[in-house]
Every structure is written in structure tokens, then in C-alpha cells.
Enzyme design. Structure first.
Site, PDB file in Angstrom:
ATOM      1  N   GLU A  85       0.854  -1.189   0.000  1.00  0.00           N
ATOM      2  CA  GLU A  85       0.000   0.000   0.000  1.00  0.00           C
ATOM      3  C   GLU A  85       0.892   1.241   0.000  1.00  0.00           C
ATOM      4  O   GLU A  85       1.841   1.309   0.791  1.00  0.00           O
ATOM      5  CB  GLU A  85      -0.905   0.029   1.229  1.00  0.00           C
ATOM      6  CG  GLU A  85      -1.870   1.202   1.174  1.00  0.00           C
ATOM      7  CD  GLU A  85      -2.864   1.246   2.346  1.00  0.00           C
ATOM      8  OE1 GLU A  85      -2.820   0.354   3.203  1.00  0.00           O
ATOM      9  OE2 GLU A  85      -3.660   2.184   2.349  1.00  0.00           O
TER      10      GLU A  85
ATOM     11  N   GLY B 100       3.547   2.577  10.880  1.00  0.00           N
ATOM     12  CA  GLY B 100       3.312   1.748  12.058  1.00  0.00           C
ATOM     13  C   GLY B 100       3.089   0.286  11.731  1.00  0.00           C
ATOM     14  O   GLY B 100       3.724  -0.600  12.292  1.00  0.00           O
ATOM     15  N   ALA B 101       2.180   0.034  10.794  1.00  0.00           N
ATOM     16  CA  ALA B 101       1.828  -1.346  10.512  1.00  0.00           C
ATOM     17  C   ALA B 101       1.006  -1.399   9.229  1.00  0.00           C
ATOM     18  O   ALA B 101       0.616  -0.353   8.692  1.00  0.00           O
ATOM     19  CB  ALA B 101       1.006  -1.920  11.667  1.00  0.00           C
TER      20      ALA B 101
ATOM     21  N   GLU C 112      -2.145  -3.742   7.130  1.00  0.00           N
ATOM     22  CA  GLU C 112      -3.231  -4.695   7.342  1.00  0.00           C
ATOM     23  C   GLU C 112      -3.362  -5.773   6.269  1.00  0.00           C
ATOM     24  O   GLU C 112      -4.460  -6.296   6.067  1.00  0.00           O
ATOM     25  CB  GLU C 112      -4.549  -3.916   7.424  1.00  0.00           C
ATOM     26  CG  GLU C 112      -5.033  -3.304   6.082  1.00  0.00           C
ATOM     27  CD  GLU C 112      -4.642  -1.849   5.870  1.00  0.00           C
ATOM     28  OE1 GLU C 112      -3.643  -1.409   6.468  1.00  0.00           O
ATOM     29  OE2 GLU C 112      -5.317  -1.153   5.088  1.00  0.00           O
ATOM     30  N   ASN C 113      -2.276  -6.148   5.576  1.00  0.00           N
ATOM     31  CA  ASN C 113      -2.365  -7.184   4.541  1.00  0.00           C
ATOM     32  C   ASN C 113      -3.265  -8.328   5.000  1.00  0.00           C
ATOM     33  O   ASN C 113      -3.183  -8.769   6.144  1.00  0.00           O
ATOM     34  CB  ASN C 113      -0.989  -7.765   4.260  1.00  0.00           C
ATOM     35  CG  ASN C 113       0.067  -6.707   4.171  1.00  0.00           C
ATOM     36  OD1 ASN C 113       0.038  -5.893   3.265  1.00  0.00           O
ATOM     37  ND2 ASN C 113       0.972  -6.678   5.146  1.00  0.00           N
TER      38      ASN C 113
ATOM     39  N   HIS D  97      -6.438  -1.817  15.335  1.00  0.00           N
ATOM     40  CA  HIS D  97      -6.682  -1.089  14.078  1.00  0.00           C
ATOM     41  C   HIS D  97      -6.427  -2.000  12.866  1.00  0.00           C
ATOM     42  O   HIS D  97      -7.285  -2.126  11.986  1.00  0.00           O
ATOM     43  CB  HIS D  97      -5.773   0.139  14.043  1.00  0.00           C
ATOM     44  CG  HIS D  97      -5.891   0.964  12.802  1.00  0.00           C
ATOM     45  ND1 HIS D  97      -6.655   2.105  12.737  1.00  0.00           N
ATOM     46  CD2 HIS D  97      -5.347   0.821  11.560  1.00  0.00           C
ATOM     47  CE1 HIS D  97      -6.570   2.626  11.522  1.00  0.00           C
ATOM     48  NE2 HIS D  97      -5.778   1.864  10.789  1.00  0.00           N
ATOM     49  N   GLU D  98      -5.271  -2.641  12.839  1.00  0.00           N
ATOM     50  CA  GLU D  98      -4.958  -3.480  11.672  1.00  0.00           C
ATOM     51  C   GLU D  98      -5.915  -4.662  11.602  1.00  0.00           C
ATOM     52  O   GLU D  98      -6.378  -5.047  10.532  1.00  0.00           O
ATOM     53  CB  GLU D  98      -3.507  -3.974  11.721  1.00  0.00           C
ATOM     54  CG  GLU D  98      -2.450  -2.873  11.860  1.00  0.00           C
ATOM     55  CD  GLU D  98      -2.594  -1.716  10.881  1.00  0.00           C
ATOM     56  OE1 GLU D  98      -3.086  -1.929   9.759  1.00  0.00           O
ATOM     57  OE2 GLU D  98      -2.223  -0.579  11.243  1.00  0.00           O
TER      58      GLU D  98
ATOM     59  N   HIS E 113      -9.259  -3.654  10.241  1.00  0.00           N
ATOM     60  CA  HIS E 113      -9.235  -3.451   8.790  1.00  0.00           C
ATOM     61  C   HIS E 113      -9.708  -4.708   8.043  1.00  0.00           C
ATOM     62  O   HIS E 113     -10.091  -4.618   6.876  1.00  0.00           O
ATOM     63  CB  HIS E 113      -7.814  -3.139   8.321  1.00  0.00           C
ATOM     64  CG  HIS E 113      -7.483  -1.673   8.228  1.00  0.00           C
ATOM     65  ND1 HIS E 113      -8.322  -0.746   7.654  1.00  0.00           N
ATOM     66  CD2 HIS E 113      -6.365  -0.978   8.592  1.00  0.00           C
ATOM     67  CE1 HIS E 113      -7.733   0.455   7.690  1.00  0.00           C
ATOM     68  NE2 HIS E 113      -6.564   0.344   8.262  1.00  0.00           N
TER      69      HIS E 113
ATOM     70  N   GLU F 201      -9.661   4.270   6.385  1.00  0.00           N
ATOM     71  CA  GLU F 201      -8.819   4.744   7.490  1.00  0.00           C
ATOM     72  C   GLU F 201      -9.610   5.511   8.547  1.00  0.00           C
ATOM     73  O   GLU F 201      -9.467   5.260   9.741  1.00  0.00           O
ATOM     74  CB  GLU F 201      -7.650   5.575   6.967  1.00  0.00           C
ATOM     75  CG  GLU F 201      -6.663   4.782   6.094  1.00  0.00           C
ATOM     76  CD  GLU F 201      -6.101   3.537   6.764  1.00  0.00           C
ATOM     77  OE1 GLU F 201      -6.277   3.353   7.983  1.00  0.00           O
ATOM     78  OE2 GLU F 201      -5.481   2.718   6.047  1.00  0.00           O
TER      79      GLU F 201
HETATM   80  N1  B3K Z   1      -2.865   1.114   5.685  1.00  0.00           N
HETATM   81  C1  B3K Z   1      -1.577   1.253   6.282  1.00  0.00           C
HETATM   82  C2  B3K Z   1      -0.840   2.474   5.860  1.00  0.00           C
HETATM   83  C3  B3K Z   1      -0.195   2.353   4.534  1.00  0.00           C
HETATM   84  C4  B3K Z   1       0.691   3.545   4.255  1.00  0.00           C
HETATM   85  C5  B3K Z   1       1.206   3.505   2.874  1.00  0.00           C
HETATM   86  N2  B3K Z   1       2.222   4.518   2.611  1.00  0.00           N
HETATM   87  C6  B3K Z   1      -1.639   1.207   7.779  1.00  0.00           C
HETATM   88  C7  B3K Z   1      -2.935   1.542   8.391  1.00  0.00           C
HETATM   89  O1  B3K Z   1      -3.453   2.629   8.298  1.00  0.00           O
HETATM   90  O2  B3K Z   1      -3.523   0.680   8.976  1.00  0.00           O
HETATM   91 ZN    ZN Z   2      -5.388   1.918   8.812  1.00  0.00          ZN
END
Ligand code: B3K
Ligand code: ZN
Length: 901
Positions: free
Chosen positions: A121, A263-264, A266-267, A299-300, A303, A322
């Protein structure tokens, strides 16, 4: 660099039913073999089929098993174009060679400390293979990873592991095959391969399925995963309980990596985390970090539904996932801990980061309509304001209707790529049903509500009070406006829920009696159950509106006005309230947010006056007396008491100074903070010592117990150290060698501004104790870089030469450069040396890691605010940065800042 526009969105000319990837990982290169089952989309306009690619070496390309002739495709910078798009379903297969081992951008596939890992992402997948790389193309992925068995014993990807084994004819190499049954966009793809230690647990879902939970960390780090694992289980249970959302696969993997841009991530079923957000216990992390880890793990995980099962149609919809997921993680933390303190923390963050962004050159709406580099839009506006806007809906609709809207949203859009509009529509439909059924909910216009998505800037409510003492009538005239932002000179009114209450002389909540329904221009009010009878919610949706209260005691003092209760909308509220009125609210408002906010207004005022050279003695005495009462008010809760005494952050103070004086002197504000802290520490010695003594008894409690006592300890230490208390100074320094990281860091913070032998010895002890642990040593780098005396630039240069400084780790860079940028006396040195140094560093970093560099470049966004001398110097530094070769990411930010010149 090209501008991408929301208005130009077109569906893709084909879909990708299946994606098969083969990764052959080697120490000095990787080969990616990709096969896509493509189906023409039929009705779509005849557009060329484009596959984006960056830093890929094309080895071969086939269509339906035949090598593609050179004239059938074209390789352009950044893409591969099929010149005669197929008219029927087909299989496109490409083989490319990539170099993860030298990829310093930390996007796509890269190596971190010997570990292969990915970050796709928003647009990293195109660095792995040729692909349209847009979030609205969902595909089922099957992935085979081949690698050296000794260096990469663990091979992970999304979904379920189908098969593992050795590779015949390739001694020392092995493979794993992963299949993800859920169609997903390319940005949710992930792969990890390396030597990792695994910690296992299980979670039984509400429907009785057992999910295997695995956390993978570098060897030796397993003992620091218990908090992360417990947080994951709490998240899974909470999402079932509150949203009825259950996990959908047999396994869930979480990996900690040291080199990570944010930070992290969410794959799907393979969340990848910055190791600082996984590895933690009470000895190695502070209470705040433990809470943050819990919330980011939540949070992750959340998602999985809001982001993965329902994803974004395009990146203009980023806040769809988000903002909503931040809203969800905030509720998670509030439910598990203190809702009052969580609200205060969130608002403080919003005011110190998002309000500033909204008022500067990079301001954008939560649904932007154009961008150059999407990575620049992972902002506090998209995230935090996005969450606040969802909270506005929640406040207007109430829990029950909001949840009905959520359920509608999920049932309509599960398995698809949706838009912010889809989300609001689901909420509108739920509201219509509720209104039709006669629910006691405020009426408002959803079309107007949608302006929150398209208008940038922080709305402002200017409130004037008219008290008719003879009649006992209070009229509040509310004017709503939103300042102009770049590209948006004119703004329209938005829908703002304003929750307020009135507090009488004796501290009692006054009844809120409204005139009969129709007085012209009088806002309608309702009484949502959540708020109790002492508050009312008004819908402010016009440029000017009056709120009218009748039946108040005549011939008495006007009642104190408590607002915005709960911070019911992300707006600034300006209302003339005397110090006495605010002190009264700080002493006895029954609503926790407005009570805290009254204190914040007073503290801001006192600090601004000090910064401009005057001391408002009466106001400060009032604060001393108020804090004394608060300190002794034991039943308030320690974290809340500590929050009541916390000073507004410097960005917020700068903001207030700018609004008041048209210019900011950051070192003067910093000095004002130190001076007021000293006065409070001095004059409150007795009560501070009493409370500190009782806090000490709770120090050894484990998070989340004892948090409030440690919070209060931190405040008291910093006040008493400022006041010159040698005993406390020694106690704070000794904490560095104690069992609690919270107290160790509180001790260092308290000592930070005092140039003393204790401070130096404490920092050295911290360094020596934690030098083997990079995650913890980053805190030391940050504190050193923020040292407010001596030669700051020289110190930071030395830090960057420190043997443990890892220039490839964004965490270390952020600690050192971010610490320096927050070091007001050094960064804002009048000779411009701090600004020049920063420009130089950002330019160098940009060559290696544009995402981290362009974030850092935003430190220059306020260059106009700092008085003519500093502004000139900062502008020079910006121009110096602009004259160097820059990535599109940094170019966009620098150009935005320079536009004001
Ligand atoms: N979705 C990711 C952030 C990706 C940032 C890309 N440059 C983390 C999050 O918001 O959960
Ligand atoms: Zn997020």
C-alpha cells in the site's frame, strides 16, 4: 509530475479473476513469475491495457502460453502497454527480475535485516511485478515462494498455507504455497521470508471456529510478544461483540520488522508491523506505548472488515477505510480503558496535528479530489479528521441507528471496492428508516453533511452570549465559518452537532429549557440518551443561528456555558468566557471533556501571556488554586487528574499565538511552559508531595493497573524538578535503572530541560542499559536530539554517526530528525542553522526513502508563521531543498509549501 484526479476515475478495462505468483528469492536478486487470468470488462471504454511497473527488469512476457511478439506490447517509463488488448478471457504471464536486497525505499519487496518483506500500500505492488496496481481490481491470489532453507526457513503469504516442501534438484532450497480465498486488491498482498521465531496461540470465534494465531519475530524477541498476542485476542473478541464481525480465515499471522515506513500494515491475514508496535512489556515499553500497541493491533485487525473485505474503489476513498477504522479502534480503546481520557488524548492529538495541517499549505479534505503522490495523503486529516467525521455521524444518529447503518454498509458492499459516498448512503438510509419510525433523532440534511468530505479547513464556531437577567433567558448566537484553504477560497456551512450544558453558581447542572418549537432561527435540539439530561445536542447547519434557553433563574449571574461537550465535532469554538467562568467549569463541570477543555483554554491564555512578556498573576493564581483542588480530589481518577493538569502541546500553542498575534516565537512559548511549570511546582509543593507519596505505592502495578499513578507521577516529577527539588531530581534519575519503562522515560522527560549532572548520568545509564535493543534505544536518540541546550546541529550529527544509529530504519531517522525538529531552541535558531541542516538531511534521505523524507519535509509547512527573520531563513532552507533533485513525493510537499511564497 502528473496530477491524478478523482473526476478522471474510470473502471478498469478488464478484471483479474486469478493471480498466480511465483517468487524465487535469492541473496542477490529475485525473480517474480506472474500469471493473471484476465477478462475484458465488456462495456468499458476501449482503453489500452496498462500494467504499471517500477524498477522491474522484464525477462519474458506471454499471452495464453505464447511468447508475445515485440510489436504487441510497448515498454514505457513506468508501464507496459498491451497494444492490441485481447477481446476474450486470456492468461497474461510475465517474468521479471527485481533487487529487493538494494531496495531502500521500503516499498514493494525489500530486505530488512536479512528478512524479505513487502509493503504494497499504496503503490508498491508495481515494484514487484507489472500490474494495474489499483485498488478496485480484486483477485484471488495463489503464491508460491522459493528460497534458501537456511536463511529463510519461514515463508509466509496471505491466506492459508496449502503445501510446503523441498525443491528437487535445488539442494538447500525449499518452497511454500499459499492460497487466499478472498479476492483482494494488489495493495493487500504480502510476503515474508526469513529466519523468524514463532509464537503461537489460538482464538475461538463466536461461531466456534478455531483460528491459529502466530506472531513471528526475530530470534530472541519471542519473550516480548505476550502483550501483542493478548491485544490481538482482545481485538478479535471486541469486533465480534460490538460489530458482530467475525474473523474469516483459519490462520492469522503477524510479523514484526525493524525497517518499516509507518506503524503497521493490514495485509489480508498477514499483518506486518513495525517492531516498535509489537515488542513490548512493562520493562521495555511505557504505558502509553502499551496502549498504543493494543490500539494499532486492533486497528490493523479491524481493517479485515473495514478495508479488506470492503476495500476502496480508488485512493481518493482512503478515509473510507482509514477514518472508519480509526473510529473503530478509538471505540475499542475507550471500551477497554477510560473513555474520558481517550477522548482527551484524541482531541489533543487532533489539535496538535490535524488542525495545524488544515491551516497550512498541505490542507486537504478527507476526500481529496486530486493528488500527485498518494503516499503524501496518509495524513492526520484522512485518519483523525476522517474518524471525527464518522463520530459526528455517530453523535447525530446515536448508537443504534449508526450500527444499523454499519450493518447496511457491510451487507451491501462486502467483497467489493466502495466509496465514501457508499458509506454515507448506508448511514442516510438507516437515518431515513429511523426518522420514518419516529425515532427521537435530530433532523439534518445528508447532502449538506457530505460537505465534510469535500471541504478542507477546520470549521469555526464563534459564539456570543446574550444574557437577559430580568427574564432569565440566555441566547447564544452562533456563527459558523470555515477559513479558506489552498484551492478552496469559499466554504459553505457544514452540519455540526454541538453538545452543551449550563452550569449554575453552585456547580449544579441547570435544566435546559427551550422556548416553544418555532422561534425563528432557533436551532432544534434533541436529547440523545447517551448524554443524560444535563446536555443538549444542537444541529448547527447555517451560517448564523441562535440557541435560546428560557426559565433560568432571573436576577442572578449568567450560567456558565459548558461546551463543546465530548468535543462533539472537529471544530474550533471561540466564545468569550471570563477566567472565573472557566475556573468554575474546571472546578465542577460534570462533563469530563468540557471540564478539561476549560482548563486548556486557561492554560493557553496564561502561557501566551507569559510568552509575550507579561504574567497574568490573577489567572495563574486561579490555576494554582484549581490544580490544588484537583490534586486533592481523589475520586476523579488519576489519569484524568493528570490530563486536567497537562499543558497544551507546543503546536497548539503556536496555533493560538498565531491567531492572537499573527506571528509565533516558538522559543518564547517553550520558555513560558518551563516558567509556568516552575511556578506550579513551587506553589503546589505540599499537595504535589502528598499525591506523589500515594502514587509511589502503586508504581509496581502492571499495565493497565497503576497507569494513572504513573501519569500523575510524571506530571509531578516534571513540575517539582522544574521547581528545583533535588530529592525529586534524584528520584527521577534513579527511575532509569528501575523496573518500569514508564517511570524511566518520565524521569528522563522531567530532567530533559535541566542541564545537570543527573540528567547526563541518567541518559548515559539509559543508553548503556538498552543499547542492544534498537526499539528502545530510539527513545534515547529522540531525547538526545531534543536536548534544548548546547550545539544542537553538532549533537545530531554525532548521533547520526553513533555506531547504533541505523540510517535505513525510519524509526531511528524519525527519532533523531523528528526529535531535532521538535527542539524549538535549536531548530528555530535565529541564524537558520537548524533549518539548513534539516533541508540537507531531508534531501539526502529523499534519495533513499522518499516516503519518509516527504513526511519530514512537512516540518517546513509553517514557514510563514515565525516572524520575519525566521520565516526568511526557513524559506531559504525550503528553496535550498527545492533546488536539489527530489522524488515526486517530496517535490509535491515542497511545491505546496513554496506556493505561499
Ligand atoms: N494502511 C496502512 C498504511 C499504509 C501507508 C502507505 N504509505 C496502515 C494503516 O493505516 O492501517
Ligand atoms: Zn489503517
Amino acid at each position: 509530475m502528473a496530477t491524478v484526479r478523482l473526476a478522471d476515475y474510470r473502471p478498469a478495462p478488464f478484471t483479474i479473476e486469478h493471480t498466480q505468483l511465483l517468487f524465487q528469492l535469492h541473496a542477490d536478486h529475485t525473480v517474480v513469475d506472474a500469471a493473471f487470468q484476465l477478462v475484458p470488462a465488456g462495456a468499458a471504454e476501449a482503453a489500452p491495457w496498462e500494467f504499471l511497473g517500477e524498477q522491474l527488469e522484464l525477462l519474458s512476457i506471454e499471452l495464453d502460453g505464447e511468447l508475445l511478439a515485440a510489436e504487441a506490447y510497448r515498454l514505457e517509463p513506468g508501464k507496459l502497454v498491451l497494444l492490441a488488448p485481447p477481446e476474450a478471457a486470456c492468461c497474461l504471464r510475465t517474468r521479471v527480475k527485481i533487487q529487493p536486497q538494494t531496495n531502500t525505499s521500503l516499498e514493494g519487496l525489500y530486505v530488512s535485516g536479512g528478512l524479505f518483506t513487502t509493503q504494497c500500500e499504496a503503490e508498491g505492488f508495481r515494484r514487484i511485478t507489472f500490474h494495474p496496481d489499483r485498488p478496485d481490481l480484486l483477485s484471488r491470489f495463489r503464491v508460491r515462494i522459493e528460497a534458501d532453507q537456511a536463511s529463510c526457513p519461514v515463508l509466509l503469504s496471505n491466506g492459508n498455507c496449502l503445501e510446503t516442501g523441498v525443491i528437487p534438484g535445488e539442494p538447500g532450497r525449499h518452497y511454500a504455497v499459499w492460497d487466499d480465498p478472498f479476492p483482494k486488491p494488489s495493495y493487500l498482498f504480502a510476503l515474508v521470508a526469513g529466519a523468524l521465531e514463532e509464537v503461537r496461540d489460538q482464538f475461538v470465534t463466536c461461531s466456534g471456529r478455531t483460528v491459529q494465531l502466530r506472531i513471528h519475530v526475530e530470534p530472541g524477541d519471542a519473550p516480548f510478544t505476550a502483550h501483542a498476542m493478548a491485544s490481538l485476542k482482545r481485538s478479535m473478541a471486541w469486533d465480534e461483540r460490538r460489530y458482530g464481525l467475525e474473523y474469516d480465515l483459519e490462520e492469522f499471522n503477524l510479523v514484526a520488522v525493524r525497517h518499516f515506513n509507518m506503524g503497521a500494515m493490514e495485509n489480508k491475514s498477514l499483518n506486518i508491523f513495525n517492531s516498535k508496535l509489537v515488542l513490548a512489556d512493562a520493562e521495555t515499553a511505557t504505558d502509553a506505548e502499551l496502549e498504543r500497541i493494543e490500539s494499532v493491533i486492533g486497528h490493523e485487525y479491524f481493517h479485515n472488515w473495514t478495508g479488506n473485505r470492503i476495500t476502496c474503489r480508488d485512493w481518493f476513498q482512503l478515509s473510507l477505510k482509514e477514518g472508519l477504522t480509526v473510529f473503530r479502534d478509538a471505540s475499542f480503546t475507550a471500551d477497554l480503558h477510560s473513555p474520558e481520557v481517550k477522548r482527551i488524548d484524541d482531541v489533543a492529538l487532533l489539535r496538535n496535528t490535524q488542525f495545524r495541517e488544515d491551516a497550512g499549505p498541505t490542507a486537504h479534505p478527507i476526500q481529496p479530489d486530486h493528488y500527485q503522490a498518494i503516499d503524501n495523503f496518509y495524513t492526520t486529516t484522512i485518519y483523525e479528521k476522517g474518524s471525527e467525521v464518522i463520530r459526528v455521524l455517530h453523535t447525530l444518529l446515536g448508537e443504534e441507528t449508526f450500527m444499523r447503518g454499519m450493518a447496511l454498509y457491510v451487507s451491501r458492499h462486502d467483497g467489493t471496492a466502495a466509496t465514501c459516498q457508499d458509506f454515507v448512503q448506508a448511514m442516510e438510509d438507516a437515518a431515513e428508516q429511523a426518522w420514518a419510525a419516529g425515532a427521537a433523532l435530530p433532523r439534518f440534511d445528508f447532502q449538506q453533511f457530505r460537505r465534510w468530505y469535500s471541504q478542507a479547513g477546520t470549521p469555526q464556531l464563534q459564539i456570543e452570549r446574550h444574557w437577559d437577567g430580568d427574564a432569565g433567558t440566555l441566547r447564544l448566537s452562533v456563527r459558523q465559518s470555515t477559513p479558506a484553504t489552498p484551492g478552496q477560497p469559499q466554504k459553505e456551512p457544514v452540519v455540526i452537532p454541538l453538545v452543551l450544558g449550563l452550569v449554575g453558581q453552585g456547580g449544579d447542572p441547570l435544566p435546559l429549557q427551550l422556548p416553544g418549537e418555532h422561534a425563528k432561527d432557533v436551532a432544534a435540539a434533541t436529547l440523545p440518551a447517551e448524554w443524560g439530561s444535563a446536555s443538549r445536542l444542537f444541529v448547527i447547519d447555517r451560517a448564523e443561528q441562535d440557541l435560546l434557553f428560557v426559565g433560568l433563574e432571573a436576577h442572578s449571574h449568567p450560567p456558565a456555558v459548558s461546551l463543546p461537550r465530548g468535543f462533539s465535532a472537529p471544530v474550533r469554538v471561540a466564545m468569550e468566557r471570563s477566567s472565573n467562568e472557566l475556573l468554575h467549569l474546571l472546578a465542577c463541570d460534570s462533563e469530563s471533556f468540557a471540564r478539561w477543555d476549560a482548563g486548556q483554554v486557561l492554560l493557553r491564555q496564561a502561557l501566551l501571556e507569559r510568552a509575550s512578556g507579561a504574567i497574568n498573576d490573577e489567572l495563574e493564581e486561579g490555576l494554582v488554586a484549581a490544580f490544588e483542588r484537583i490534586l486533592l480530589e481523589g475520586d476523579l481518577g488519576d489519569s484524568y487528574r493528570s490530563a486536567l493538569m497537562a499543558f497544551p502541546g507546543l503546536p497548539e500553542l503556536e496555533d493560538a499565538a498565531l491567531a492572537q498575534n499573527g506571528t509565533v516565537d516558538p522559543p518564547a512559548l517553550f520558555e513560558a511552559v518551563l516558567a509556568l511549570r516552575t511556578r506550579l511546582g513551587d506553589e503546589l509543593q505540599g499537595p504535589l508531595e502528598t499525591v506523589l507519596a500515594s502514587c509511589r505505592n502503586q508504581w509496581q502495578q502492571h499495565w493497565p493497573e497503576g497507569v494513572g499513578d504513573r501519569d500523575l507521577t510524571a506530571t509531578i516529577w516534571s513540575w517539582r524538578v522544574a521547581a528545583g527539588d533535588a530529592g525529586v531530581r534524584a528520584e527521577a534519575a534513579a527511575a532509569v535503572s528501575g523496573p518500569s519503562m514508564t517511570l524511566a522515560r518520565a524521569g528522563l522527560r522531567a530532567l530533559q530541560s535541566i542541564d545537570s549532572p543527573e540528567r547526563n548520568a541518567a541518559l548515559q545509564a539509559f543508553h548503556d542499559r538498552w543499547q542492544e535493543k534498537p526499539v528502545i534505544l530510539d527513545a534515547w536518540f529522540g531525547l538526545e536530539a531534543a536536548t534544548p541546550f548546547g550545539d544542537g546541529v553538532e549533537r545530531v550529527r554525532q548521533l547520526m554517526d553513533h555506531p547504533r544509529f541505523d540510517p535505513a530504519a525510519p524509526n531511528s531517522l524519525r527519532a533523531v530528525l523528528g526529535g531535532f525538529a521538535g527542539n524549538v531552541s535549536q531548530f528555530h535558531a535565529l541564524d537558520g542553522s537548524g533549518y539548513r541542516f534539516m533541508a540537507e538531511q531531508i534531501s539526502a534521505l529523499d534519495q533513499r526513502n522518499p516516503i519518509t523524507a516527504s513526511r519530514m519535509a512537512k516540518v517546513f509547512s509553517r514557514w510563514q508563521s515565525y516572524g520575519s527573520l525566521r520565516s526568511e531563513r526557513m524559506l531559504e532552507a525550503l528553496k535550498q531543498l527545492s533546488a536539489t533533485p527530489l522524488s515526486p513525493n517530496s517535490r509535491e510537499v515542497v511545491d505546496q509549501c513554496l506556493q505561499l511564497a
